[in-house]
Design a protein around this motif. Sequence first.
Motif, PDB file in Angstrom:
ATOM      1  N   ASP C 273       0.677  -1.275  -0.073  1.00 33.58           N
ATOM      2  CA  ASP C 273       0.204  -0.003   0.057  1.00 33.58           C
ATOM      3  C   ASP C 273       0.860   1.302  -0.047  1.00 33.58           C
ATOM      4  O   ASP C 273       0.453   2.329   0.222  1.00 33.58           O
ATOM      5  CB  ASP C 273      -1.121   0.017   1.232  1.00 33.58           C
ATOM      6  N   THR C 274       2.286   1.065  -0.060  1.00 37.29           N
ATOM      7  CA  THR C 274       2.965   2.321  -0.249  1.00 37.29           C
ATOM      8  C   THR C 274       3.911   2.277  -1.332  1.00 37.29           C
ATOM      9  O   THR C 274       3.978   1.256  -1.941  1.00 37.29           O
ATOM     10  CB  THR C 274       3.563   2.487   1.005  1.00 37.29           C
ATOM     11  N   VAL C 275       5.033   2.892  -1.312  1.00 38.73           N
ATOM     12  CA  VAL C 275       5.999   2.912  -2.530  1.00 38.73           C
ATOM     13  C   VAL C 275       7.352   2.782  -1.511  1.00 38.73           C
ATOM     14  O   VAL C 275       7.643   3.257  -0.388  1.00 38.73           O
ATOM     15  CB  VAL C 275       6.328   4.243  -3.054  1.00 38.73           C
ATOM     16  N   VAL C 276       8.003   1.794  -1.859  1.00 36.50           N
ATOM     17  CA  VAL C 276       9.179   1.485  -1.242  1.00 36.50           C
ATOM     18  C   VAL C 276      10.290   1.542  -1.753  1.00 36.50           C
ATOM     19  O   VAL C 276      10.430   0.914  -2.802  1.00 36.50           O
ATOM     20  CB  VAL C 276       9.072   0.071  -0.512  1.00 36.50           C
ATOM     21  N   MET C 277      11.592   2.357  -1.742  1.00 36.23           N
ATOM     22  CA  MET C 277      12.782   2.426  -2.299  1.00 36.23           C
ATOM     23  C   MET C 277      13.901   2.160  -1.490  1.00 36.23           C
ATOM     24  O   MET C 277      14.155   2.408  -0.406  1.00 36.23           O
ATOM     25  CB  MET C 277      12.969   3.811  -2.756  1.00 36.23           C
ATOM     26  N   SER C 278      14.802   1.532  -2.038  1.00 37.64           N
ATOM     27  CA  SER C 278      15.947   0.968  -1.592  1.00 37.64           C
ATOM     28  C   SER C 278      17.148   1.307  -2.392  1.00 37.64           C
ATOM     29  O   SER C 278      17.373   0.673  -3.549  1.00 37.64           O
ATOM     30  CB  SER C 278      16.033  -0.423  -1.035  1.00 37.64           C
ATOM     31  N   ASN C 279      18.062   2.275  -1.841  1.00 41.00           N
ATOM     32  CA  ASN C 279      19.130   2.706  -2.662  1.00 41.00           C
ATOM     33  C   ASN C 279      20.450   1.810  -2.794  1.00 41.00           C
ATOM     34  O   ASN C 279      20.928   1.350  -3.858  1.00 41.00           O
ATOM     35  CB  ASN C 279      19.610   4.104  -2.331  1.00 41.00           C
TER      36      ASN C 279
END
Lengths: 1001, 91, 417
Positions: C273-279
């Motif tokens: 339900d969200t946006v997840v970013m992992s650099n």
Amino acid sequence: MSTYFRIKPSEFIDETVRVSFKFNGKNYHGFKGDTLASALLANNVHLVGRSFKYHRPRGIMTAGSEEPNAIVQISDGTNRTEPNVRATEIEIYEGLEASSQNCWPSVNHDIGGINNAISAFLPAGFYYKTFMWPASFWEKYEYVIRHSAGLGKSPTERDPDVYDHRYIHCDVLVVGAGISGILAARNAAKNNLKTLLVDEKNELGGSTIYQNREFNKIENQNSSDWLKKEIKELRNIKNLEIKTRTSVAAFHGYNYLLARENLTDHLENKDKQGKIRQRLLKIRAKKVILATGALERPLIFNNNDRPGIMLSSAVKKYADFYGVVSGKKNVFFTNNDSAYESAFCLHNKGINVEAIIDIRESSNSKIVKAVEEAGIKIHWSHTIVDTRGYKRLSEISAMMLSNDGLSVTGSKINISCDCLGVAGGWTPAVHLFTQSGGKLKFDENDNVFLPNIYPSEQMSVGSCNGDFKLKEIISNLSTNLKQFLKVDKTDFDNVLIESEEENSKRNIWLLPSDKPIGKTKPFVDYQNDATAKDIKLALREGFRSIEHVKRYTTTGMGTDQGKLGNMHALGIIADTAGVKMSELGTTTFRPPYTPLTFGTIVGRNVGEYFDVFRRTPMNDWHIENKAEFENVGQWKRAWYYPANGETMHEAVQRESKAARESAGILDASTLGKIDIQGTDASEFLNRVYTNAWSKLGIGKCRYGLMLNEDGMVYDDGVTTRLGENHYLMTTTTGGAANVLGKLEDYLQTEWPELDVYLTSVTDHFATASICGPNSKKILNKLIPDLDLSEESFPHMSFKNAQIGNIKCRIMRISFTGEHSYEINVQSNYGKAIWEKCMEAGKEFSITPYGTETMHLLRAEKGFIIVGQDTDGTMTPIDLQMDWIVSKKKYDFIGKRSLYRSDTMKEERKQLVGLLTDDPNIVLEEGAQIVSDLNQSPVNMLGHVTSSYYSPNLKKSIALAVVRGGKNMMGKKLFIPMEDKTINVTIENPVFFDTENKRLNA
Amino acid sequence: MFLINCPYCGERDHQEFKAGGEAHIERPKQPTELSDDEWAEYLFMRKNIKGIQFERWNHAHGCRKWFNMVRDTSNDQIKLIYKMGEKPPAE
Amino acid sequence: MKNKYSIFSLMKNALSHHENWQRAWKDPAPKKEYDAVIVGGGGHGLATAYYLAKKHNMKNIAVVEKGWIGGGNTGRNTTIIRSNYLWDASAGLYDHALKIWEGLSQELNYNVMFSQRGVMNLAHNLQDVRDLKRRTHANRLNGIDAVYLSTEEVKKFCPIINTSPDIRYPVLGGTLQRRAGTARHDAVAWGYARGADEMGVDIIQNCEVKGISRNGDSVDGIETTKGFIKTKKIGVVAAGHSSVIANMAGLKLPLESKPLQALVSEPVKPIIDTVVMSNAVHAYVSQSDKGELVIGAGTDDYVSYSQKGSHQIVEGTLNAILELYPIFSRMRMLRQWGGIVDICPDASPILSKTSVKGLYFNCGWGTGGFKATPGSGDLFAHTIANDEPHKLNTAFNLNRFISGDLVDEHGAAAVAH
């Protein structure tokens, strides 16, 4: 099971092996070799799912991977649940459980079906025009939209299966094992070319292996009988590898293809255990032969989507191959002769065919005559205008087509039926060809796009190249194959072929109804519920490009990627907009051809294999001594060693004190090490570091800063001169590979005249660093005969020595400010040396310390860590390290950039020390620093880069970068946190032993 | 996925290589003589050609040698590969 | 408004079987002369035209587009919108955009489906933690709603993330910007096009620029496949093709155009339900309203205009996805594609005048341009109309590459450049 729906199947179905499975909770059975679709049809189950938008009941439409409707959730109570599986692809196995998707509470009674009733309000793109008021309600609308969209359910548990990769290099890859692919592969292999033949099905032979066109013969035999013999021979040909259940997903440049080999999906759960589920084949082929066949097209007419409406070829395949009867009362609807083959086949098997509706005026081919003679009623120049039956087709209505094909006339014929086979012609499967960068041309005669310009060594053969008649397939294959493989002959040059000659065609992309189009539902994309009127609406609203129409109506964007309907969408656009198909072009076919499991793409690169672990030779010792680890790049470094339940803070305080008060030992093996040799080694170092190197004596060490060409600090480390033309450079742990790469780059491309050789020796040496006032005594115990006097072995120098039998290089260098030695030994002695140090240091309570304590100790001394106190925007001047920047050297990497207008500014951010007014408050690293709390917006001067509680100074210390900080010594500043403001003062960054007395203590 | 013919090792998979940007941008011999503009030209400005581009590649996971490549950036066709220090072919 | 969209107009049109909807935009032939020509009909270009007409009363303008509007990176990105950037200049720019996003559907009367479902950025090593905390503190003081989350809070906000300490690069924490989220990319181009068209802007598709005509130091027109168009102001918003246009005007830009890939899975019921970013491990994911997992992959390291990237990039991304979300192992990739992103050395954009009078460039957005669309259009319109940058885009000038006053956002860029 009602046996009525089973007739004699082909040899590929084993009627002696009964297979039980569940669908929507109910028990059924089929035979070994059945797909879920064929087994369901055999049980007279047509209603399989609900459509995406209107939740209309949908059945099984095809017998292959192009299926848009019959997609199910595999849900057998294990972690192997999987959404959106095509019932036409999955082979049944004992214990298989599947269920319908996108329906609630059940596929028979689906609340979402209300969308069909209100579909008038849900045209293409309706959501762009609504749900905007009130603005704050979008989240609520979106919640409902999201929950009614989606198809199956994502797994929520870990996948129990494993996946694998394999690299294959071959001379010739043949994709598709129909008659063309088999002949091509065999001839390639016979010509000593290493050949790989793949097919997505579990049996070879494509459609030829079961469907015997009535008037096709090869060597006077049924084409399937002839082909079966050819296939038997294949097994004995060397150079030929055959892979079935293997679907080519992507065709990239330079003949790089990805294929998915399916190994266990057809097995019972107990047999899946311990086996690789799927394997991704990464194929590099010198030549590629695409023999991917063609897909039958449906026809676009009002209510063309009901369960029981199928492709004509699918009806035939279910009967011929699976021995399954799709309906008791069959009608066919066609624009070409294909449906007649299907009708005749059913008729010969004793299955009732009520009628054929043909939009053509006539056809005089042999097969049509045969059907007529069999007494099947043909309605020429007719089209279906409507169908009835909610969960299963019950009746169709047909009317006479006008000459221009745009309207219908006359009276309505109603025919009751439970299965309608639709035949709209054939679409060559050019997906892989276009993925590879191939350009298509439109063939006006057959209304198909065909391969035109090949971007690599490849060729398309058979029906994917537009050859639909057996004779032309074989003769064109022979000609093209000889040219492509550069051979004189093939082994089928003289095969005798009989096939029926050209039949008449009439192509109408959108068939008219007696109702206005606004009141009809002619589906173009079945899964996404995009109709012809949606396409027309998009055009009316100004969407001209095929890509616009596709995106606005979602045509072709379902899990089948529009394999059935894309051509009709193009045709309807062309007709409506009055342009030629050839001018319109196609949408892009994007990989993969059929959806590809994430696990397959990832293969073994999961869990501990996600990325390599780099561990030092002393790693086992750290584990035995309960170290906590931190990830630094790929390295696992000992972070701290908690003893007796210590917290991290307690451990670090203890380790830090021990290192300054007696002795500490650090595993420094991870630092990058580059061996530099050659007569120009000194000159090379002059060019890559900011300081001068020529005068460094042999046996001496020097700290160096390396910049990027933009003037910003890039890496640092100590380099030792081992000999006249021999240096050992150390780099940061994380920067080692990049530094070597950068140095090689300059050496090879800018300064090839330099005689310098670089070798990475990071893994060759293990390094134990002992520091503290007792380090000298410990080293003395280890090497009693080594002269450790200041005169003989001063700070920043190096000696070769031997500890027992172990040769070592000892550098007297320090990152803590204490008297220290770095002992470098060949890696395999790393743990032994470490243990010897521990043993020798025992009487001095030598204390192992990790990276956290190392960071603390160096911060007490104001030493920077590149990457923590710098961020790619700091020059050496900003770091107040002017002393290391040679003014005399004419040039070094990054020098010119230090003299740009911005880099020369006084008011840049500069490295300073920070002390908190309250010595017990430890600042948060990353916290921002301001001078005026009342400004709005607040003007941030910089941030805290390193911060610790120093047990040796008994107060909190920090390093920070602050705009203009160099000239702000003693100035009071503020750190505004969420809940409080912390008062700080700018100080010199060297907090401890400012006169460096301890180095020589 | 390119198939790159390393001049020292022969044909190898794309994965073994690193691209190094536009070729034949020589590092100025006398950087201190340059204006800020001229230095920025060397440091940052790139032709970024759509079409035939001369560029540098490194066989990073192989022989570690740098070499030059002529490639059509509009369709990724590799036209020519030649060693460092060799003269570029006439365009 | 000639054809206002609403639930009522939808119902009314249903009665006439939707036969009476008007065109969202016209398809005009180019006039001989415009007051300004925008090169590039992506979101940024169309937004520029929209704001030139709306806020600067420049109505005699055209947008020329080589293909079809929204067909470049606007229609190829992973639609993430956020403003949690490190430096003041970037925070100002991206938050300006975010504020416009918040009322954009209403302003355009076109539902762009801006969904403020939050964006999380994950930390996987101690330096990540420092960097994210630094960014969060800076965001807070710049009035941007970012907060730092512990590993437990990360897990609570997105339960399907594998936060086990035993994975190769465990999640050590993260940041959350709640106002951030996603939008429907095509709708942004279409909404701006419809709005601009209504104010008289000519949107000319299938019109490729062939040359920039100069009179001394000034531009005086533009050569296109649909003929010569006279104009004194040209705003180039051509993303990956910026250098190609610049070369026509005799300029070189500090850009490299590289392939960037993305992919979607088959659609499933809501699972994230969200946006997840992992650099650090390079994985970012969200779920479209249709149900597809939308996954952004990285850039390749070579220049290319082919809109194709290499498979190793996709594989690397999915490796990371399964590291963080092992439950997705049996999900399937439905579509994969590439775009061409123009990357600046400092990972920040260029919104600037040039040495040629009347020629302006809006480019260098790299992998993160979509989020800035409304703000970029607004500020670029200001720059073109006044021949001066707005204070929010002053820092993003071309001169910074000469002076060294870069805006280094490598840390904040989602994709390591």
